[in-house]
Enzyme design. Sequence first.
Site, mmCIF file in Angstrom:
data_model
loop_
_atom_site.group_PDB
_atom_site.id
_atom_site.type_symbol
_atom_site.label_atom_id
_atom_site.label_comp_id
_atom_site.label_asym_id
_atom_site.label_seq_id
_atom_site.Cartn_x
_atom_site.Cartn_y
_atom_site.Cartn_z
ATOM 1 C CB ALA A 91 -19.834 102.474 14.749
ATOM 2 C CB SER A 92 -18.848 106.818 15.482
ATOM 3 O OG SER A 92 -18.604 108.194 15.573
ATOM 4 N N GLY A 93 -18.819 107.134 18.216
ATOM 5 C CA GLY A 93 -18.914 107.553 19.617
ATOM 6 C C GLY A 93 -19.088 106.386 20.564
ATOM 7 C CE1 TYR A 134 -12.380 109.920 21.894
ATOM 8 C CE2 TYR A 134 -14.342 110.758 22.982
ATOM 9 C CZ TYR A 134 -12.992 110.869 22.690
ATOM 10 O OH TYR A 134 -12.267 111.905 23.196
#
Length: 181
Positions: free
Chosen positions: A167-169, A172
């Site tokens: 998730a998130s980072g 990314y």
Amino acid sequence: EDAKKSEGDKEATSTPRKKMEAKFGPHESFTKFTATDAISLAKYKQMLNKKDKMERTRKQFNNTLQKMSETSTATEMILSALGWVPGEASSSKREKVAVVTVDGTIGSSLSYEIIRSLRQIRQDKSVKCMVLRVDSPGGSVTSSEAILEEIKLFDKPVICSMSNAAASGGYYIAMNSEKIF
């Protein structure tokens, strides 16, 4: 008498320094220099012989492992699993797939470790592809950005494999991958 002995000791210890200063001029490093160990030529030769003997033993051991791996595929697989590759030079020339695992919250310490690994992998000519294994709930934006920027510098294919959490980072840093699984 004790005073005479201590003066004699001072004179004996200062004599080598005085000789060095007379020959090379005064310098602060002369006062800091102390020899920690003196070895004789015989001992030095003994050390070199020991090193040569160890090198010969290592070569004999590698030759024995080489012969064993040639006689049996199972033996070759076991030795390969243990990290032994016939001939040291060939192991550096062998093509490799690097696996970088991002496990846990992405913070500054994890990002430094990952970036250091990514740089080593990028410089290794034998690495032909990298698998980025992500199991992270995310973390610091700047740390995730730093990892992604390092991945962007790769001229080799990057494949991402996401685990339990990405998730998130974590997601990314996978954005520059050719494939995400």
